[in-house]
Design an enzyme around this catalytic site. Structure first.
Site, short mmCIF file in Angstrom:
data_model
loop_
_atom_site.label_atom_id
_atom_site.label_comp_id
_atom_site.label_asym_id
_atom_site.label_seq_id
_atom_site.Cartn_x
_atom_site.Cartn_y
_atom_site.Cartn_z
N ALA A 191 -22.26 23.03 -9.40
CA ALA A 191 -23.25 22.40 -8.65
C ALA A 191 -23.33 21.01 -9.21
O ALA A 191 -24.09 20.65 -10.12
CB ALA A 191 -24.45 23.30 -8.86
N CYS B 94 -21.41 21.98 1.89
CA CYS B 94 -21.67 22.44 0.50
C CYS B 94 -22.77 22.96 0.35
O CYS B 94 -24.02 22.91 0.76
CB CYS B 94 -22.25 20.79 -0.18
SG CYS B 94 -22.64 21.07 -1.79
N GLY C 253 -9.08 27.55 -1.46
CA GLY C 253 -9.99 28.85 -1.67
C GLY C 253 -8.94 29.58 -2.73
O GLY C 253 -8.29 30.43 -2.18
N GLY D 5 -7.83 23.27 -5.92
CA GLY D 5 -8.82 22.55 -6.48
C GLY D 5 -9.17 23.16 -7.91
O GLY D 5 -8.54 22.61 -9.13
C1 DHB Z 1 -20.56 20.66 -4.70
C2 DHB Z 1 -20.23 20.44 -3.44
C3 DHB Z 1 -19.50 21.30 -2.77
O1 DHB Z 1 -18.99 20.79 -1.60
C4 DHB Z 1 -19.34 22.64 -3.20
O2 DHB Z 1 -18.64 23.61 -2.31
C5 DHB Z 1 -20.01 23.05 -4.29
C6 DHB Z 1 -20.68 22.28 -5.08
C7 DHB Z 1 -21.51 20.19 -5.50
O3 DHB Z 1 -21.01 18.65 -5.82
O4 DHB Z 1 -22.57 20.46 -6.02
#
Ligand code: DHB
Length: 315
Positions: free
Chosen positions: A69, A128, A244, A266
Site C-alpha cells: 500500500a 488500485c 500477476g 512486478g
Molecule cells: C498501490 C497501487 C496499486 O495499483 C496496487 O494494485 C496496489 C497498491 C499503491 O500504490 O498503494
C-alpha cells in the site's frame, strides 16, 4: 529466435514488461530496467496534482506473496513534463505511461496533458485497491463507471492507444472488460493486485502496513490472473498485458497461452533481481525450442479450448 510481439501497433522486442509502480520512480531507473532487457516499461501512475503516498511500512513480504500500500505517491504533471521526455528519448524499449485519478474530470485532465508528451501507449489505472474514486470504490468495480472513464480518456488522447488496467476484485471481470472494450479501450491489462489483504504482527496485535491493508501480488495470485486473462481474451479479443505472479519463463508461457500478448513483471523483481527480464526471456526461448514453437508470438491464446469444455464464461 524471434521473441518480438506487436501490441497495438507498437513493436516490443520481447513480451516482458515492467509493471507499474515497480522500480520506476525516476526516468533513469526505468531506462536502467529497459537496458536490462525488459521488452517494455510502465511508469508509476501519474496524477495531475502532487499526491502524497502512505507512511512506511508500505510493503511487506509473505510466503509466495507480497502486500503493498504505497499509496501511489507522485509529484504531479509538472514533474512528469520534465521526466517523461528524457525517458521517452532514452529508453531502448517502448514506454507505457500509467495515469490515475479519482474523478472522471481529473482523468480527462491528466490524459490530455500526458498525451501532449506523445508516449506510445497510455495505461489507465482504475483498479488500485487502496485508492477509491469520488464515490468510494475503484472505477474498475462498476461496469458503468469503468466504461465512463474509458470513454472520457479515449476522447482526450488522440491516436495514442489506451490500455485499461482491471481489478480481480469483482464478481465478474468479463462484464467489466466488455464495458471498457465497448467504450474504446484498445487493450486491457489484467490484473491489478488482489484484495486488499491484511497481515497482522501478532506480538504487536497490529497491522504490519501503515495503511492497515494492502494489495496482494506475487506467485500466489498467478492462477487467478491466468484465468482472468483467459476469460477476457475469449470475451473481447483485445490485446492483453497479462500481469500477476509471473516469475519464470514457464509462467510467461502459461500467461501467453491464456491469451496475453505481453506479460507484466512486478513482484518477481524482488525474487530474481533486475536481471529477471533476461532470465524470463531465456527461459521462454528454451521452452519454445524444446517444444517446437518457432516464434514467441505464436504462443498467444493457444491453450487447447477442449481442455476447458466444462468452464463457462461467467456472463
Ligand atoms: C498501490 C497501487 C496499486 O495499483 C496496487 O494494485 C496496489 C497498491 C499503491 O500504490 O498503494
Amino acid at each position: 529466435m524471434d521473441t518480438s510481439v506487436l501490441f497495438c501497433g507498437v513493436k516490443f522486442s520481447n513480451p516482458t514488461v515492467l509493471a507499474s509502480g515497480i522500480l520506476g520512480v525516476t526516468a533513469s531507473s526505468l531506462i536502467n530496467v529497459a537496458r536490462h532487457g525488459a521488452g517494455g516499461v510502465t511508469t508509476k501512475s501519474v496524477w495531475y496534482k502532487e499526491h502524497a503516498g502512505h507512511r512506511n511500512p508500505v510493503i511487506v513480504v509473505g510466503d509466495h506473496y507480497m502486500l503493498n500500500a504505497v499509496g501511489l505517491p507522485d509529484a504531479g504533471i509538472e514533474k512528469t513534463r520534465v521526466e517523461l521526455p528524457k525517458l521517452l528519448k532514452e529508453s531502448p524499449s517502448p514506454v507505457i505511461v500509467s495515469i490515475v485519478e479519482r474523478s472522471i474530470a481529473d482523468f480527462e485532465k491528466i490524459a490530455e496533458e500526458v498525451a501532449k508528451l506523445k508516449p506510445p501507449l497510455i495505461e489507465v489505472n482504475i483498479s488500485c485497491p487502496n485508492v477509491d474514486d469520488e464515490f468510494g470504490k475503484p472505477f474498475s468495480c462498476s461496469t458503468v463507471e469503468a466504461g465512463k472513464v474509458t470513454r472520457a480518456v479515449k476522447k482526450r488522447v488522440g491516436k495514442i492507444p489506451i490500455i485499461v488496467k482491471l481489478s480481480p476484485n469483482v464478481t465478474n471481470i468479463v462484464e467489466i472488460a466488455r464495458s471498457v472494450a465497448h467504450n474504446g479501450a484498445d487493450a486491457i491489462c489484467a490484473i491489478n493486485t488482489l484484495g486488499p489483504g491484511l497481515m497482522i504482527d501478532i506480538e504487536m496485535r497490529a497491522s504490519v502496513l501503515s495503511n492497515g491493508v494492502g494489495g496482494i501480488s506475487g506467485p500466489a495470485i498467478k492462477p487467478l490472473a491466468v484465468r482472468c486473462v483467459y476469460d477476457i481474451h475469449r470475451a473481447t479479443g483485445l490485446p492483453i498485458i497479462g500481469t500477476g505472479g509471473v516469475t519464470t519463463g514457464r509462467d510467461a508461457v502459461e500467461m501467453m497461452m491464456a491469451g496475453a500478448t505481453l506479460v507484466g513483471v512486478g513482484t518477481a523483481v524482488h525474487y530474481r533481481g533486475i536481471d529477471v527480464f533476461k532470465k524470463i526471456i531465456q527461459e521462454i526461448e528454451d521452452w519454445c525450442k524444446k517444444n517446437n514453437v518457432k516464434m514467441v508470438k505464436n504462443l498467444v491464446g493457444i491453450l487447447d479450448s477442449r481442455s476447458m469444455k466444462n468452464v463457462k464464461l461467467v456472463s
